[in-house]
Motif scaffolding. Structure first.
Motif: not given
Lengths: 332, 194
Positions: B59-60, A130-131, B68, A117, A120-121, A134, A157, B56, A153, A160-161, B64, A177, A123-124, A127-128, B190
């Motif tokens: 988390v996403v 940003v922290y 946020v 995957i 997806l990994y 922030v 967001i 996954a 943030s 990301e989509l 994620g 994937l 993405f995961a 997506s972290l 969103n």
């Protein structure tokens, strides 16, 4: 068993060292390219062509005073640079940088971990990312930093989509994937996904730039309004960590773009690793080129562009691709 | 004790620790961070159960995207993040609170009693069948056996999106906060969409 562990460890160390070196020298590349685009010379005094400049910068930053503001949340203030830096490195765990090769009689895979995957990994992990920003903005106890953190943030967001959706087209065509498998499917020139999914490529690139907070989307850290945004209060190595993290993300996005759209390490004549580096640094050059060319977006323009242009386009591309795959049944 | 068990114990402890700290914190930003920690640890548990895809996605989507947004909203509403929330409102009577607490504790006890803990600790549960938890399998289940629940969830989220837009748009036109309203609408859409 022991052999596997030793080879794995060595590979991880090698990849981390190469990535960090690339980060350091990307700063030099950026300064040099920008300088030449603006009819300047850039760094020239530290070593030939300023080649020692990143090392000099690093040493300078290490010896600077480390200031932690009184009004900050101490622990989080100290954690934030690390939180923003680690995900950038973790991305490289699934990026195939070479074909399988043999060295000293051992068969070595050209990727740290061929996760099924992989996409997806990535993405995961991203997506972290940003922290870090922030947290830095929030814990600094400064208005500018906080505004930078809030902006980042909102921006992450929003983009990301579209970022995720732009890849769905590629996944639909590739029917997998796994990053390694996606590279294998792009063996010949016209098989590269940039030709089969041109719109997705443009979307990915645009959102990638927004995700890495680079010009023209560098609202979280724009100097003129926010005095450098989330890292206003940082100094010394903590600041440098943010800096390296930014370049790490640029490298990560470039590597993922290379893998997904430009066939990864595939290429004639030269060794696979060299091809991979050429493509990645092509993207890095593009990043810098953009910075030298475009002014910054206004904040509402950024939001409108993300939601009203990129997002519908990404949706349309996904649905179009799905329909195409369904009708032609090209998968089977 | 093999490596799997060690990883499971570490991630389980971290998940429970994160969840506990989340409700023990006065500072909402710290709560959000502990929740993220807990979610990531849960994702590790999923991965250990061969549910790579689910891990996954957890988390996403949750760590994620949704968190946020939580952080974004908290930071917007409560700019001085270090200020504590004060006394919580007394909405429930003491009796209700204790009843719910006891019921949930009982439920937890029953679940733990029913769980094959010993088998898990010794690794006797056995390997998952080939392809278990893969994207293909999850997708097949989702679009065949569980098609209606899946579609209904989609409709539910759509209703939430429409509701969010209606709530955000209900201010009078010419309101000085008009631009603010638009931004909130975008964010809410969103949230439901993700």
């Amino acid at each position: 068993m022991l052999e596997i562990i030793i080879i794995g460890t060595l590979k991880v160390i090698a990849v981390v060292v190469v990535v960090l070196t690339c980060c350091a020298y990307s700063t030099l590349l950026e300064r040099k390219v920008l300088a030449y685009m603006q009819h300047r010379l850039g760094p020239i005094y530290a070593g030939p062509w300023g080649l020692m400049q990143p090392i000099a910068d690093g040493i300078k930053l290490m010896f600077k005073e480390d200031i932690v503001p009184d009004r900050s949340e101490r622990l989080m203030f100290m954690l934030a640079p690390i939180v923003s830096f680690i995900p950038a490195l973790l991305v490289f765990a699934v990026v195939p940088f070479s074909s399988d090769f043999s060295m000293f009689g051992y068969e070595i895979k050209g990727v740290l971990s061929d996760l099924n995957i992989g996409v997806l990994y990535i993405f995961a992990i991203t997506s972290l990312s940003v922290y870090g920003l922030v947290l830095a903005g929030w814990s600094s106890g400064s208005k500018y930093s906080l505004l930078g953190g809030i902006r980042s943030s909102a921006q992450m967001i929003s983009y990301e989509l579209s970022y995720g959706l732009s890849i769905v087209g590629v996944i639909l065509f590739a029917n997998t994937l796994s990053m390694t498998e996606i590279v294998n499917q792009q063996a010949s020139f016209w098989d590269m996904f940039i030709f089969r999914q041109p719109l997705a490529f443009l979307l990915f690139l645009t959102c990638g730039i927004a995700e890495t907070n680079r010009l023209p989307f560098d609202l979280p850290e724009c100097e003129s309004e926010l005095a450098a945004g989330y890292h206003t209060e940082y100094s010394s190595m903590r600041f440098a960590t943010f800096f390296v993290a930014e370049y790490g993300y640029m490298l990560a996005v470039s590597s993922v773009a290379t893998t997904l759209f430009l066939g990864g390490w595939q290429g004639p004549f030269l060794p696979p690793v060299i091809w991979f580096l050429i493509k990645v640094f092509g993207f890095m050059f593009f990043y810098i080129w953009l910075r030298a060319t475009f002014p910054r977006f206004r904040y509402d323009q950024l939001m409108a562009f993300g939601w009203k242009v990129l997002f519908p386009l990404a949706l349309a591309n996904t649905m179009g691709t799905a329909l195409w795959v369904l009708l032609t049944d090209s998968v089977n | 004790m093999n490596l799997d068990t060690v990883i499971f114990i570490v991630s389980a402890v971290v998940a429970v620790f994160g969840a506990t700290m989340m409700i023990a914190q006065r500072n909402p930003v710290a709560s959000v961070l502990y929740l993220i920690l807990s979610l990531v640890a849960q994702a590790v548990c999923y991965v250990q159960l061969s549910a790579l895809f689910l891990g996954a996605i957890l988390v996403v989507v949750y760590a994620g995207a949704i968190m946020v947004l939580f952080l974004f909203v908290i930071m917007l509403l409560n700019l001085r993040g270090s200020e504590d929330l004060g006394q919580p409102p007394k909405a429930l009577s003491r009796f209700t609170k204790y009843t719910i607490g006891i019921l949930m504790t009982l439920e937890l006890v029953f679940i733990i009693k029913g769980a094959p803990l010993k088998a898990m600790a010794t690794g006797l549960i056995g390997k998952a069948p080939d392809g278990f938890g893969s994207v293909e399998q999850v997708a097949r289940l989702m679009f065949t056996d569980y098609l209606y629940p899946f579609e209904l969830t989609g409709v539910l989220l759509l209703i939430a999106v429409v509701g969010a837009v209606v709530v955000a748009k209900s201010r009078k036109p010419g309101d000085p906060e008009e631009t603010q309203t638009e931004e909130t609408a975008g964010t809410n859409t969103n949230e439901a969409g993700s």
